[in-house]
Every structure is written in structure tokens, then in C-alpha cells.
Design a protein around this motif. Structure first.
Motif, PDB file in Angstrom:
ATOM      1  N   GLN A 657       0.819  -1.221   0.000  1.00 50.51           N
ATOM      2  CA  GLN A 657       0.000   0.000   0.000  1.00 50.51           C
ATOM      3  C   GLN A 657       0.852   1.270   0.000  1.00 50.51           C
ATOM      4  O   GLN A 657       0.586   2.238   0.716  1.00 50.51           O
ATOM      5  N   VAL A 658       1.889   1.279  -0.839  1.00 48.24           N
ATOM      6  CA  VAL A 658       2.828   2.402  -0.818  1.00 48.24           C
ATOM      7  C   VAL A 658       2.164   3.718  -1.202  1.00 48.24           C
ATOM      8  O   VAL A 658       2.472   4.781  -0.632  1.00 48.24           O
ATOM      9  N   GLU A 659       1.213   3.679  -2.131  1.00 49.10           N
ATOM     10  CA  GLU A 659       0.592   4.932  -2.558  1.00 49.10           C
ATOM     11  C   GLU A 659      -0.272   5.530  -1.448  1.00 49.10           C
ATOM     12  O   GLU A 659      -0.311   6.754  -1.275  1.00 49.10           O
ATOM     13  N   LEU A 660      -0.958   4.674  -0.679  1.00 45.92           N
ATOM     14  CA  LEU A 660      -1.754   5.194   0.436  1.00 45.92           C
ATOM     15  C   LEU A 660      -0.859   5.756   1.536  1.00 45.92           C
ATOM     16  O   LEU A 660      -1.210   6.743   2.187  1.00 45.92           O
ATOM     17  N   ARG A 661       0.290   5.142   1.717  1.00 45.58           N
ATOM     18  CA  ARG A 661       1.230   5.656   2.707  1.00 45.58           C
ATOM     19  C   ARG A 661       1.798   7.005   2.257  1.00 45.58           C
ATOM     20  O   ARG A 661       1.987   7.923   3.068  1.00 45.58           O
ATOM     21  N   VAL A 662       2.054   7.127   0.957  1.00 47.92           N
ATOM     22  CA  VAL A 662       2.515   8.413   0.425  1.00 47.92           C
ATOM     23  C   VAL A 662       1.421   9.472   0.595  1.00 47.92           C
ATOM     24  O   VAL A 662       1.703  10.624   0.957  1.00 47.92           O
ATOM     25  N   SER A 667      -0.485  14.443   2.625  1.00 46.81           N
ATOM     26  CA  SER A 667      -1.622  15.178   3.182  1.00 46.81           C
ATOM     27  C   SER A 667      -1.432  15.508   4.648  1.00 46.81           C
ATOM     28  O   SER A 667      -2.061  16.423   5.175  1.00 46.81           O
ATOM     29  N   GLN A 668      -0.554  14.741   5.325  1.00 43.10           N
ATOM     30  CA  GLN A 668      -0.338  14.891   6.777  1.00 43.10           C
ATOM     31  C   GLN A 668      -1.644  14.739   7.555  1.00 43.10           C
ATOM     32  O   GLN A 668      -1.866  15.396   8.580  1.00 43.10           O
ATOM     33  N   ASP A 669      -2.509  13.835   7.062  1.00 41.92           N
ATOM     34  CA  ASP A 669      -3.742  13.546   7.790  1.00 41.92           C
ATOM     35  C   ASP A 669      -3.414  12.724   9.030  1.00 41.92           C
ATOM     36  O   ASP A 669      -2.827  11.631   8.942  1.00 41.92           O
ATOM     37  N   LYS A 670      -3.799  13.231  10.193  1.00 42.36           N
ATOM     38  CA  LYS A 670      -3.412  12.613  11.459  1.00 42.36           C
ATOM     39  C   LYS A 670      -3.951  11.197  11.609  1.00 42.36           C
ATOM     40  O   LYS A 670      -3.244  10.303  12.088  1.00 42.36           O
ATOM     41  N   ASP A 671      -5.207  10.974  11.207  1.00 40.77           N
ATOM     42  CA  ASP A 671      -5.796   9.645  11.359  1.00 40.77           C
ATOM     43  C   ASP A 671      -5.147   8.632  10.428  1.00 40.77           C
ATOM     44  O   ASP A 671      -4.935   7.472  10.806  1.00 40.77           O
ATOM     45  N   GLN A 677       1.096   4.098  11.356  1.00 41.82           N
ATOM     46  CA  GLN A 677       2.100   3.995  12.429  1.00 41.82           C
ATOM     47  C   GLN A 677       1.779   2.861  13.385  1.00 41.82           C
ATOM     48  O   GLN A 677       2.688   2.278  14.002  1.00 41.82           O
ATOM     49  N   HIS A 678       0.489   2.538  13.517  1.00 37.55           N
ATOM     50  CA  HIS A 678       0.087   1.471  14.430  1.00 37.55           C
ATOM     51  C   HIS A 678      -0.285   0.200  13.687  1.00 37.55           C
ATOM     52  O   HIS A 678      -0.938  -0.691  14.249  1.00 37.55           O
ATOM     53  N   ASP A 679       0.137   0.130  12.414  1.00 39.16           N
ATOM     54  CA  ASP A 679       0.013  -1.090  11.602  1.00 39.16           C
ATOM     55  C   ASP A 679      -1.415  -1.620  11.502  1.00 39.16           C
ATOM     56  O   ASP A 679      -1.663  -2.815  11.557  1.00 39.16           O
ATOM     57  N   TYR A 680      -2.362  -0.706  11.386  1.00 41.64           N
ATOM     58  CA  TYR A 680      -3.744  -1.114  11.147  1.00 41.64           C
ATOM     59  C   TYR A 680      -3.871  -1.672   9.732  1.00 41.64           C
ATOM     60  O   TYR A 680      -3.146  -1.269   8.822  1.00 41.64           O
ATOM     61  N   ASP A 681      -4.863  -2.554   9.533  1.00 43.52           N
ATOM     62  CA  ASP A 681      -5.308  -2.848   8.179  1.00 43.52           C
ATOM     63  C   ASP A 681      -6.055  -1.598   7.717  1.00 43.52           C
ATOM     64  O   ASP A 681      -7.124  -1.274   8.245  1.00 43.52           O
ATOM     65  N   ILE A 682      -5.473  -0.862   6.766  1.00 44.04           N
ATOM     66  CA  ILE A 682      -5.976   0.461   6.434  1.00 44.04           C
ATOM     67  C   ILE A 682      -7.401   0.424   5.890  1.00 44.04           C
ATOM     68  O   ILE A 682      -8.193   1.352   6.122  1.00 44.04           O
TER      69      ILE A 682
END
Length: 877
Positions: A657-662, A667-671, A677-682
Motif C-alpha cells: 500500500q505504498v501509494e496510500l502511505r505516500v 496530506s499529513q492527515d493525522k488519522d 504507524q500502528h500497523d492497522y489494516d488500512i
């Protein structure tokens, strides 16, 4: 007699804008109005040869006329942003040509022109006015000629007292009377309702030639309706005449001596033309070395070497190698050329192979080489047993980075794009198609020497452009080192299990035959499934399926049509499967067999580094980037790719999921950042946020919908696109997207900001400063503009993902060498790297490959890599 040329700037710019197609340069600046204006300026200077010249502009939206009539020019449409953004550059153009320009608050360009015309006539000047506005014909006299642009800006209508008399039967000063009666729709001058040009002229000729005299005799006008209109609109007619009257005594602060014109200087004009990329105009200055970077290369200026010595090479040398065709894995050398301070030299492959000095120079890292297509140089010279090193600049890669939207067709396209004109195209030298042949050595030598010379001359200006764009680091630390990595991958190649490939061929043929039998049974008759005409007849006439789309030749049976019919008859899915398997058979099974080396059983795909606008790589001969994996048969094609050594394995590492991580990082969206950062299934996390449910309450449908939105957002998906993906209504899809943006507000802010920024700058950038110019983002066409906005949203994401894996490839090569491993990087496919390695190295690869890939760049979200290995590429997934 002095000649004064006065140009109506706004009018001519407007005419030029609509006369020429919407053009733009590589920086995304629209240039069609600028180009038209430049053409007009050149024509005026050449044809009129003025002693004095001035371009007048409107100073703003309101003038003194608005105090008299608030609705003056009220009906005009807003100036398109594609035009308004060009006015500053038109002013730059005039400054470059040393042409005076002037504007005055509360007054129009017409009033400036009228006042200067009045003064010039008193000084016995010959005056030429150039405009697109007929109002200015009121200034015509024996000394003043008004040219009105007709079609475009080149075709102009000449207006003199004689032509006005012939056309209207009026004197020039009566033009305002005609306007007073008929009004002017373009300026929102009301006139008398129902009175057009024909009626206005009839009234003027009949009743004294002025508005006032017509109104005085209104009781004599024949025709009850016309008489009533004139009598009811007397004030409007007087007002309209006043509005149409050009002021010839405006308080301008420019005088005739300020309009003196002494001509232009090439050194000022040329940089402007280069910036705008007006190539045809630049050719008019062919004698200027500043434009073309030409050297007057004659046959005596280079030497054909039969023996190469160290003295022929300088510390920095431009190198060009010509091959007979693009496939340099099998191509033959046409010749080699070099250029440096030592001179220009040409030599054959045979001469190069005889020279130990040539090999020593090419393999010396300290001897700087400037090239076109570094990868081709390395791969082709490897076939000669030489390891090319010391390449420090590649003009092909530089040109690509400066504007990836301009296709890199060949050397000629790159050289001429950057104003090196002293060169011929390959077609001009070798011929085209069946007529292509290698000419005599002296012709080839001069052609290649010119290319080497172009490399040398273009390097410095291209470096400057890259520096100005903050892209030199992208060139020197990413794209150029990557070309060395790709060269090595191409040289290695990938081994193919041809026996398994032949088996697959037979299996697919059997499957296709069975599908044909099934399709014919469902149709109730035999027909040619690959014939759109016969297939259309079966589907829409025999089976009575609803007609979705028609073409000139009959029913459309395109993929999107068939997919929309899926579920309405079982024959549709069978036909779609038949098509997909047919493509697999022809493109991949038979295609791979054609390009596999019969001796080594390897394919040597060629990676194209300068094709996509996002920075992603593509591959050809064979294309290994787009092996279809939706069907099991497509995925199984990966079974034929195997290690080239016994007891070796295929090792695969894939960014998750590299594009979602980018997207989270940009966007610097906190959620989003928190989730990664907490390794959720996005996708589960998005479903939780959007549906407001707990993790355990997220079902498969919710996760699937969340996944579609997650990846759709990356590509700027619309409610329509999402509705098609999920099979829901547009209203439901819009609600889903709205809820997503409520959950991730910073993503929405990013999308809006990137569109605004792109409209302002004309381009977007990745995290490593890769640019993509998107001039279409200000298009008046809604569909074009919408597509451009989606492109602006997703390019920084896709491009940054491409940058990350490219960086990982470079670092991976260094790490493998540092660890002294035998493992080889074979392929890059989207977000995946594929290696081959001895079995005993696999355990170490499982540690170092994710380590390198996950730390290729530093982001505020972690990158994650999944890896696997097996006996084939298929097994390593």
C-alpha cells in the motif's frame, strides 16, 4: 514623413487567443495568444517599418464611460483564465522587442490611440492603427489607416476614407452616429432596439447623416413601429453615440517622442522566444549562435579515425553511439563519435575493438563521459566486452525530467526541443522503412559527430535548467544511477522455462477451443467470435440483448459494452473470458516464445525510463509490467520465469500500500498517519471511520467498499467512477466519498490545495521534485479540466511511489555489493522487486531487502515490505 504604428493590445491578444489552438510550453504556460501577438509584431516590423510604435492596453474593468452608463460592456463574458494569464508575458514580449506600451486608469486603449493619432496628425505623421475593433475606424483620415483583423491575426481589412465611403456611404466621423443608432452588442451599447446596421445607414442617409438630425426628423420616418422605436429611445441613441465616441484628448502622460522605435536587439528577443518555445520563430534567427548553439561543422572539422589513441580523449568527452535499431541487445553498431576540446572524431566498432586505449578510457570512472541514453551505451558496449563507466550526464534523461509530457522519440527530438538546430533527423540521413539504408561513411561520420557535438553543447544549459527547477539532485542521484542499475538488469535477463511455456500454449489452445464450442452452443449457431460484425448480430439480433452503443459499421462490441451486459446472458462472460485468454495466448505465450534467446533461454526486456509522465518504468520486448493477473491463466504465466542457476530461487519483495502511505505523508492527515504507524489494516480502519463501527463489526462488504474508496481517492475518483466500481448509485457513492473526507479532512484539504496550486504554477511535483506539467487544468472544457484536476491529485502520489522504488533499486544494488552476495535484481514491476539468488542467500535477503526498501526514503509514516521466495516467480507471490 514619420510613420507611427498604434496597436490595440487587448483586442489583438483576444483575436490571437481565439484564432490559434490552445498551446502551452513545457512549464505549463499557455502561449497561443502570445504566439499570435508575436507573429503580429514581427509582421508589423517587417511590413510597416515604423519610425514610431506603441501598444495601448485597457487599464482595468471600469472607465469614465461607466459613470455615464453602468452597464457599459456589461454583457461581456469573463476573460478565460487561459488568456488572462498570458497578458504578463505579452508585456514581456513587447519589452523584449523594445516596443513602448502604455495604459491609463479610467481610459480604454481606444482613447490612448485616439489621442496619439490626433497629436500625430498635427505633426504630419502617417498613422497605422491595428485592431480587431471596428470602433477605431472613426479615426480614419487621409493620414490615418485602420487595419481590422479578420480571420486570425494575419488577414487584415484595410480601412481608409474611400473604403468606408464604398462600404457604408459614410465619412469616418459618422461611424459614431451609426453606432448611436444600432448600438454595439460587444460593448453593451444599447442604441435603438430593433435598429441594425442596414436600418441605421438608411436613416442616416435619409435624414442628415447624424443621430441628432435623425431624431429631429423622427416624425418623418416611414413605418409605424420603427418611428415609435426611434421616438421612444432618443435618449438611448444620444447616450450610445457618446459611449461610442473615442476621446482624442485624453490626459495621457506619453508623447510622440516616447514612441520612437529604433528596432530590437536579438539578444533580448531570443531568450523570450526560447522560454516560450516558439521554435519556428527561432529558426528565423538561424545565424544567431545564441539560439541554436551551432558550430559550423564542415567535413574538415572532424576526423575519421582508423586508430584510436589516449590523446583523442579529454577529461570530459561527449560520446555518442549509433545502433541500427532500438533493440540494442541484438543491434549492430553503425558507428561511434566523440567530441571534446581535443576535437571531433568518428570511428567504427571494428576500430574501437582494436584499441586498448578506447576500452581503458570507457572503463575509467575518472574520465567523464557526457551521453545520450546512458543505459543504451552500457548495454551495447557490454556486448563488446567493455564495462562502460564514468558517465556523469545524460541529455535524454535531463530532457525527460524537464518535461515528461514531451515524448522522447529520438536524438533529433531532444536536440531540437532544446534549440540545437544544426542537426538532421535520422530519417533524413538513413531513409524510412523499406528505404532505410546506411549511407557512405563520411555522411554517417558527420551525422554522428553533430550528435556528439550537440551533447557537449546542451549539457551546460540543461544542467542550469535542472538547477533552476531543483531537479539536478533528482538527475544525479536517482535517474542517472538508476539507468546503470537497469542496464545491469537488462544484461542479466530473466530465464524462461520454454517447455512449461509450450505446455501452457497447448493448455490455452484447448481452453479456447472449449470456450468456442460453449459460445456457439449458447448462440445456437457457429460464427466468428473475433468478428465484431458477426458477434454484434448474434448478441443484439439473435439473442435480443439491449443495444448499448452503435458505431458507423454496426453494433459496438467493445469491452466496456460487453462488461455492462455482464449478468444479462451467460454468453457475455464466456466471450469476455475468450477475449482475455486469446490476448494471453497471442501477446504473452507466443510473444514470450518469440523473444526468448534460443541459446540462453533468457528474455532481455528493455526498461523504458523516459515514457511515463508519473516517473514509473515500463518495459518492452517483452512487456513484463502488464502481465494480466485477473485470470488464473494470467497469473500462471509467472510460472515460466525461473532462476538461471541450479539451486537458486526467485525472491520477490513488494511494497504494501505504498501509494496510500505516500498520501498519508503528503496530506499529513493525522488519522491516516496514526493508522499506518500502528500497523492497522488500512481498509478495515477506513471502514471503521466511515461507517462508525468497531473493528469487529466491519464485514467483508464494508472493507471492500472502503478499499475501493481508499484506492479511488489516490486516483481522484468521482462519484460516478466509484458507483461503477461498487455497483451502487451515484448518490450512495457521493455520500461514501463525503463521509471519507469527513473522516480524513486533511486529505480533502490536500486535494483542493494541489488543484489550486497547479492552476497557479502549471505543474505538480513529487517528494523528490519530479515535475509534471498540467496546462489543461485551466481548460474551459469541463471534461478536460476535470481529468487534469484528477491528474494533479494523483501524480504526486504515483510519482512519489515511483521515486521511492527507484531509490530502493539503487540502494539495493549497493547493499548487494557491500554484502558480497551473488543475488541479482532481475525485474521491477510496479511496487515489486524480483531477484534471483542462491538458496543459501535467501535467509539474508529476507532481512536486508525489506530493510533497504523500507528505509529508501524517510517519511512520517512507515513503509512496509512483504517478501516471499520460490522456484518460480509465481511461487514467490
Amino acid at each position: 514623413m514619420n510613420k507611427l504604428v498604434l496597436i490595440d493590445g487587448n483586442s489583438i491578444a483576444n483575436r490571437a487567443f481565439y484564432a490559434l489552438p490552445l498551446l502551452s510550453n513545457h512549464k505549463g504556460i499557455h502561449t497561443n495568444a502570445i504566439l499570435g501577438f508575436t507573429m503580429m509584431v514581427n509582421n508589423v516590423i517587417t511590413n510597416e517599418q515604423p519610425d514610431h510604435i506603441l501598444v495601448a492596453f485597457d487599464a482595468g474593468k471600469t472607465t469614465f464611460r461607466h459613470k455615464t452608463y453602468k452597464e457599459y460592456k456589461g454583457g461581456r463574458q469573463k476573460t478565460p483564465p487561459e488568456l488572462s494569464e498570458q497578458f504578463p508575458f505579452i508585456r514581456e514580449l513587447l519589452d523584449a522587442y523594445d516596443i513602448p506600451r502604455y495604459e491609463l486608469a479610467d481610459y480604454e486603449a481606444d482613447d490612448i490611440i485616439g489621442t496619439l493619432t490626433n497629436r500625430a496628425e498635427k505633426e504630419d505623421f502617417e498613422i497605422v492603427i491595428i485592431t480587431g475593433d471596428r470602433d477605431l475606424t472613426q479615426l480614419v483620415s487621409e493620414k490615418t489607416t485602420v487595419y481590422i483583423t479578420k480571420k486570425g491575426i494575419a488577414d487584415m481589412e484595410k480601412n481608409t476614407p474611400k473604403t468606408l465611403q464604398e462600404k457604408y456611404g459614410l465619412h469616418p466621423h459618422q461611424i459614431i452616429d451609426m453606432k448611436g443608432l444600432m448600438g454595439d452588442l460587444s460593448d453593451n451599447i444599447p442604441g435603438i432596439p430593433g435598429v441594425g446596421e442596414k436600418t441605421a445607414l438608411k436613416l442616416l442617409h435619409q435624414f442628415g447623416g447624424t443621430v441628432e438630425s435623425v431624431l429631429e426628423h423622427s416624425d418623418e420616418i416611414s413605418g409605424k413601429k420603427l418611428k415609435e422605436k426611434v421616438e421612444e429611445n432618443k435618449e438611448s441613441a444620444i447616450l450610445s453615440k457618446k459611449l461610442a465616441t473615442i476621446h482624442t484628448d485624453s490626459p495621457i502622460e506619453v508623447n510622440l517622442k516616447d514612441t520612437k522605435y529604433n528596432g530590437y536587439q536579438e539578444e533580448k528577443v531570443i531568450p523570450f522566444l526560447k522560454e516560450m518555445e516558439f521554435k519556428q520563430m527561432l529558426r528565423n534567427f538561424e545565424d544567431s549562435e545564441q539560439i541554436t548553439n551551432k558550430a559550423k561543422l564542415e567535413a574538415t572539422d572532424f576526423e575519421i579515425l582508423t586508430e584510436i589513441k589516449a590523446e583523442h580523449f579529454a577529461k570530459e568527452t561527449a560520446l555518442y553511439i549509433e545502433l541500427e535499431n532500438d533493440n540494442y541487445h541484438t543491434a549492430n553498431f553503425v558507428g561511434i563519435a566523440i567530441h571534446s576540446e581535443k576535437g571531433s572524431f568518428f570511428f567504427s566498432k571494428e576500430t574501437a575493438l582494436k584499441s586498448s586505449d578506447f576500452k581503458k578510457w570507457l572503463e575509467d570512472e575518472k574520465q567523464t563521459k557526457l551521453v545520450y541514453d546512458a543505459k543504451k551505451i552500457i548495454v551495447s558496449t557490454n556486448r563488446l566486452g567493455i564495462k562502460g563507466q564514468g558517465i556523469t550526464f545524460d541529455i535524454m534523461l535531463a530532457s525527460y525530467l524537464l518535461n515528461p509530457s514531451e515524448s522522447i522519440d529520438d536524438f533529433y527530438s531532444v536536440a531540437t526541443r532544446h534549440q540545437f538546430e544544426n542537426i538532421e533527423s535520422d530519417e533524413a540521413v538513413y531513409g524510412k522503412g523499406a528505404k532505410r539504408k546506411i549511407p557512405s561513411e563520411d555522411i554517417v561520420a558527420e551525422h554522428l559527430v553533430r550528435k556528439a557535438f550537440a551533447i557537449a553543447k546542451l549539457t551546460e544549459p540543461l544542467i542550469t535548467e535542472l538547477e533552476n527547477n531543483k531537479q539536478l539532485e533528482l538527475m544525479e542521484e536517482l535517474e542517472l544511477p538508476l539507468s546503470f542499475v537497469l542496464a545491469q538488469m537488462e544484461i542479466y535477463g530473466v530465464k524462461v522455462d520454454t517447455l512449461r511455456l509450450e505446455e501452457m500454449k497447448d493448455e490455452l489452445l484447448s481452453r479456447l477451443t472449449n470456450l468456442e464450442i460453449s459460445i456457439h452452443a449458447l448462440a445456437g449457431k457457429e460464427f466468428n467470435i473475433n468478428s465484431p460484425k458477426q458477434l454484434g448480430s448474434v448478441l443484439f439480433e439473435d439473442l435480443k440483448l439491449p443495444v448499448i452503443k452503435k458505431t458507423k459499421t454496426g453494433y459496438s462490441t467493445a469491452a466496456d459494452v460487453l462488461e455492462s451486459l455482464s449478468g444479462q446472458h451467460e454468453i457475455i462472460d464466456e466471450i469476455l473470458t475468450h477475449r482475455q485468454l486469446g490476448k494471453l495466448q497471442s501477446t504473452y505465450i507466443e510473444g514470450l516464445l518469440k523473444v526468448t534467446d534460443k541459446n540462453t533461454k533468457k528474455v532481455h526486456t528493455r526498461f523504458n525510463q523516459t515514457l511515463t509522465q508519473t516517473g514509473r518504468l515500463s518495459s518492452v520486448d517483452p512487456n513484463l509490467q502488464n502481465i494480466p493477473i485477473r485470470l488464473p491463466e494470467g497469473r500462471k504465466i509467472r510460472e515460466v520465469f525461473v532462476p538461471s542457476e541450479p539451486n537458486w530461487k526467485i525472491f520477490s519483495a513488494d511494497y504494501s500500500q505504498v501509494e496510500l502511505r505516500v498520501l498519508a505523508y503528503i496530506s499529513q492527515d493525522k488519522d491516516l498517519i496514526y493508522a499506518f504507524q500502528h500497523d492497522y489494516d488500512i481498509h478495515t480502519k477506513t471502514a471503521m471511520d466511515v461507517f462508525h463501527v468497531g473493528e469487529n463489526d466491519v464485514d467483508a462488504l464494508m472493507r471492500r467498499q472502503a478499499k475501493a474508496v481508499n484506492f479511488g481517492i489516490v486516483y481522484g475518483i468521482s462519484d460516478y467512477g466509484l458507483s461503477q466500481n461498487l455497483g451502487i448509485t451515484r448518490k450512495e457513492a457521493k455520500a461514501f466519498i463525503d463521509r471519507y473526507f469527513v473522516s480524513y479532512p486533511a486529505v480533502k484539504e490536500y486535494m483542493e490545495e494541489i488543484v489550486r496550486s497547479t492552476k497557479e504554477k502549471g505543474y505538480v511535483e513529487t517528494i523528490l521534485h519530479r515535475r509534471r506539467y498540467i496546462p489543461e487544468i485551466t481548460s474551459r472544457n469541463f471534461n478536460i479540466r476535470s481529468f487534469a484536476e484528477r491528474t494533479a491529485m494523483n501524480t504526486p502520489i504515483q510519482g512519489s511511489a515511483a521515486d521511492i522504488i527507484k531509490k530502493a533499486m539503487i540502494l539495493m544494488k549497493e547493499r548487494l555489493e557491500k554484502e558480497n552476495l551473488q543475488a541479482r535484481l532481475l525485474l521491477q514491476v510496479h511496487d515489486e522487486l524480483i531477484f534471483e539468488a542462491p538458496e543459501q542467500e535467501i535467509e539474508l535477503l529476507q532481512k536486508i531487502v525489506p530493510d533497504v526498501m523500507e528505509n529508501a526514503v524517510t517519511l512520517s509514516v512507515p513503509l512496509k515490505v512483504d517478501s516471499a521466495f520460490g522456484n518460480t516467480w509465481y511461487d514467490a507471490k
